[in-house]
Design a protein around this motif. Structure first.
Motif, short mmCIF file in Angstrom:
data_model
loop_
_atom_site.label_atom_id
_atom_site.label_comp_id
_atom_site.label_asym_id
_atom_site.label_seq_id
_atom_site.Cartn_x
_atom_site.Cartn_y
_atom_site.Cartn_z
N THR A 1 0.60 -1.21 0.07
CA THR A 1 -0.02 -0.06 -0.05
C THR A 1 1.06 1.26 -0.01
O THR A 1 0.26 2.36 -0.15
CB THR A 1 -0.91 -0.16 1.30
N ASN A 2 2.22 1.14 0.05
CA ASN A 2 3.26 1.97 0.10
C ASN A 2 3.42 2.92 -1.36
O ASN A 2 3.76 4.02 -1.39
CB ASN A 2 4.39 1.89 0.70
N ILE A 3 3.11 2.19 -2.44
CA ILE A 3 3.15 2.32 -3.64
C ILE A 3 2.04 3.66 -4.08
O ILE A 3 1.21 3.70 -3.47
CB ILE A 3 3.27 1.25 -4.94
N PHE B 1 3.10 5.15 -9.99
CA PHE B 1 2.48 3.91 -10.39
C PHE B 1 0.94 3.94 -10.75
O PHE B 1 0.60 3.20 -11.62
CB PHE B 1 2.52 2.98 -9.02
N GLY B 2 0.15 4.85 -10.21
CA GLY B 2 -1.17 5.07 -10.55
C GLY B 2 -1.88 4.29 -9.45
O GLY B 2 -1.13 3.63 -8.63
N ASP B 3 -3.15 4.43 -9.47
CA ASP B 3 -3.94 3.85 -8.25
C ASP B 3 -3.77 2.25 -8.29
O ASP B 3 -3.47 1.51 -9.01
CB ASP B 3 -5.61 3.86 -8.69
N GLY B 4 -3.48 2.01 -6.84
CA GLY B 4 -2.87 0.79 -6.54
C GLY B 4 -3.57 0.14 -5.27
O GLY B 4 -4.99 0.43 -4.95
N PRO B 5 -2.92 -0.60 -4.48
CA PRO B 5 -3.55 -1.57 -3.21
C PRO B 5 -4.13 -0.21 -2.34
O PRO B 5 -5.18 -0.53 -1.68
CB PRO B 5 -2.31 -2.01 -2.48
#
Length: 207
Positions: A155-157, A166-170
Motif C-alpha cells: 500500500t506504500n506505492i 504507479f497509478g491507483d493501486g493497493p
C-alpha cells in the motif's frame, strides 16, 4: 515529506529488500524484514489454521510463513500464483495453486480444501493494480475468519510514499473497500516499527 517518509523512500529505493538482496533460508523474499517480524507476531498470537498467500513469486514468503507454522507446530499455507515459477516444492505445510487469485476455480478450490470451522488469514500480494486488489478484497474478505487478519501488501506505492508514478493501486483499493465494509479495522499497532511496506494494510476482522 516528513523524516519517516524520507527514510522509507530512501530504504525502498536502495532495493536492499528485493530479489537477490534478501532471502529466507536461501530463497529470495521480496519483503521488508520489519513486516516479516510483524507477520511472526500475528501468526503466534492468532494461530490460524490456514494462511492464504495471493502471489507466490519466487516462494520465499510462503517458505517463511511455513517455517513459522513449524515453530508453533500449527497451520498450513496455500500460496497462489498465475505463473508456475518451478519452485522446489519440498515443504509439507505448503500447497501451491496455479491460477489467478480472482478466478472462480481458485476460490472454489479454497472452499473445498478449507473446513468451514477452521481459522483463516489472508495476504494479498499479487497484481498491485487497484481493480485487481479491489476484486481480491471483495472475494477474500469473507474467507478471513473473525479475529484473524487480511493483509494488503504494498500500500506504500503510488506516492504512499514511494513510486508516485504507479497509478491507483493497493491503497486506493483498500480505501474504497473500507468505505463500504465495516467488518475490518485498520490495526495501526502493527505499524509500530514506523517503516512498513503495508501502511493501513493490516486489517483485523472484528465481525
Amino acid at each position: 515529506m516528513d523524516f519517516k517518509d524520507l527514510f522509507h523512500k530512501y530504504y525502498y529505493d536502495t532495493h536492499v529488500w528485493s530479489e537477490g538482496n534478501t532471502s529466507w533460508l536461501g530463497v529470495p523474499t521480496l519483503k521488508c524484514p520489519l513486516d516479516l517480524w510483524i507477520y511472526q507476531e500475528i501468526i503466534y498470537e492468532t494461530r490460524p489454521d490456514w494462511i492464504i498467500e495471493c502471489g507466490t513469486n519466487l516462494g520465499g514468503t510462503s517458505l517463511f510463513l511455513s517455517s513459522l507454522c513449524d515453530l508453533i507446530d500449527h497451520g498450513k499455507v496455500i500460496t497462489i500464483d498465475i505463473a508456475d515459477n518451478k519452485i522446489p516444492k519440498t515443504h509439507p505445510r505448503i500447497r501451491y495453486l496455479i491460477g489467478s487469485s480472482t478466478s472462480e476455480e481458485i476460490i472454489e478450490e479454497l472452499k473445498k480444501t478449507i473446513p468451514k470451522e477452521d481459522s483463516v488469514m489472508v495476504i494479498l500480494d499479487s497484481d498491485h493494480s487497484k481493480n485487481h486488489v479491489l476484486k481480491e478484497l471483495e472475494m477474500y474478505h469473507s474467507i478471513v475468519t473473525k479475529g484473524n487478519y487480511l493483509i494488503v501488501e504494498d500500500t506504500n506505492i503510488n506516492g504512499h510514499p514511494v513510486l508516485p508514478e504507479f497509478g491507483d493501486g493497493p491503497m486506493e483499493a483498500l480505501e474504497e473497500f473500507l468505505s463500504t465494509n465495516d467488518e475490518f479495522i485498520i490495526d495501526q499497532s502493527r505499524e509500530k516499527f514506523f517503516l512498513t511496506f503495508n501502511p493501513k494494510g493490516y486489517l483485523k476482522k472484528i465481525k
